[in-house]
Design an enzyme around this catalytic site. Structure first.
Site, PDB file in Angstrom:
ATOM      1  N   ILE A   1       0.854  -1.181   0.092  1.00 46.20           N
ATOM      2  CA  ILE A   1       0.028   0.035   0.157  1.00 46.20           C
ATOM      3  C   ILE A   1       1.038   1.490   0.021  1.00 46.20           C
ATOM      4  CG2 ILE A   1      -1.915   1.299   1.240  1.00 46.20           C
ATOM      5  CD1 ILE A   1      -2.505  -1.461  -0.085  1.00 46.20           C
ATOM      6  N   TYR A   2       1.896   1.200   0.697  1.00 44.99           N
ATOM      7  CA  TYR A   2       2.839   2.467   0.658  1.00 44.99           C
ATOM      8  C   TYR A   2       3.434   2.539  -0.621  1.00 44.99           C
ATOM      9  CZ  TYR A   2       6.937   5.250   2.160  1.00 44.99           C
ATOM     10  OH  TYR A   2       7.846   6.193   2.129  1.00 44.99           O
ATOM     11  N   ALA A   3       3.802   1.528  -1.134  1.00 44.14           N
ATOM     12  CA  ALA A   3       4.423   1.659  -2.581  1.00 44.14           C
ATOM     13  C   ALA A   3       3.462   2.047  -3.579  1.00 44.14           C
ATOM     14  CB  ALA A   3       5.117   0.400  -3.110  1.00 44.14           C
TER      15      ALA A   3
END
Lengths: 232, 100
Positions: A142-144
């Protein structure tokens, strides 16, 4: 020459706190924001406590900047959150929180900053990407993904805002020793560093160096670019 | 619909702001009949964006209320509210009345 007005998000700690102090030391008028009050003080720094994804509060803050500073020259969209987890164990609340801060927050600040900058026909926006996107880091889905959205936003806004003399670029740091990576196991970090061309942690100065390049008046032909650190 | 004078003032003030950065031969007239966009319009798409941004700010200053002029609703109107200063003033009146 008048002092440049720079707004940096996420200044309470980490990279944002470093950048606030770095640019204040260099004679900029520094405005910053974060959800809480910073634990440090720098002369010439003005702080706003807000959530970067809260549209009403963000718009109010920009109205104050317009009134009191007469405009804005530079925006550094540093505020960001990360959460390391396997997708099978990632709650939707975490996804929303990350997208709100990293994507909605970046969008909102770009929009409101560009409104101020377009009047002066000059502006520099620097967003924050991450090496987690090109390295496709497991556990950082999700961060990426949120930062991939920031890259897309950067590339499209570069085109939309070019007619106003505003450049939009992004810096993609490698891991820097801040709270964001505190909970990541050492072996994961070592494996990540192995994938960089230059195998070391990033320093705060590596990031400010790229920002310095993007915001220079002479960089008016540099837009829509993402510079990843460490040779990623 | 007669435009609220505060709205007219705000839109004329936005025109002043835009005229400051436009060449002499592309100045906008402060009139409700001024055609902004579309056939015979004085603004290109980037000029319209700048005008809408300025108009939103001036309306907020004049009325103390924040409105969003370029949303899905504005774009889906049969007759564009951005056609003339007058049609935009009418659209602003509707938005402000709805928010009361």
């Amino acid at each position: 020459m008048d002092k440049k007005r720079i707004l940096i998000t996420g200044t309470r700690k980490g990279i944002g706190a470093f950048l606030a102090s770095y640019y204040a030391d260099r004679g900029f008028q520094v405005i910053g924001c974060s959800r809480g009050e910073p634990e440090w003080e720098v002369e010439g720094y003005r702080h706003f406590s807000l959530d970067v994804s809260d549209e009403r509060r963000v718009v109010e803050m920009f109205a104050v900047i317009r009134e009191e500073y007469g405009g804005l020259d530079i925006l550094v969209n540093n505020a960001g959150v990360a959460s390391m987890n396997h997708i099978l164990l990632t709650p939707c609340t975490t996804v929303r929180k990350i997208l709100d801060t990293n994507v909605t927050g970046t969008f909102l600040f770009c929009r409101e900053a560009a409104k101020l900058m377009q009047r002066g026909e000059f502006g520099r926006i620097v967003n924050f990407a991450t090496v987690a996107t090109p390295l496709k880091l497991e556990g950082e889905a999700i961060y990426a993904a949120s930062k991939a959205a920031v890259v897309s936003l950067t590339e499209v806004l570069a085109r939309e805002l070019a007619p106003f003399g505003i450049t939009v670029n992004a810096v993609g740091p490698t891991p820097v020793k801040t709270d964001l990576i505190r909970s990541v196991p050492k072996e994961k970090m070592d494996a990540l560093l192995e994938r960089q061309a230059i195998r070391r942690f990033g320093q705060m100065e590596d990031i400010s160096n790229v920002i310095d390049f993007f915001i220079k008046p002479e960089s008016n032909f540099i837009t829509g670019q993402v510079i990843y650190l460490g040779g990623v | 619909m007669a435009a609220d004078s505060r709205i007219t003032n705000a839109l004329f003030s936005a025109i002043d702001e835009l005229n400051d950065i436009r060449p002499q031969d592309q100045q906008l007239e402060k009139s409700l009949d001024t055609v902004l966009f579309g056939q015979d319009g004085k603004l290109d798409s980037i000029g319209l964006v700048s005008f809408i941004v300025a108009a939103e700010q001036k309306i907020a200053q004049e009325t103390g209320r924040s409105i969003t002029l370029a949303d899905e609703r504005a774009m889906s109107q049969k007759n564009s509210p951005f056609r003339t200063v007058g049609t935009l003033a009418d659209y602003c009146s509707i938005l402000l009345a709805e928010g009361e």
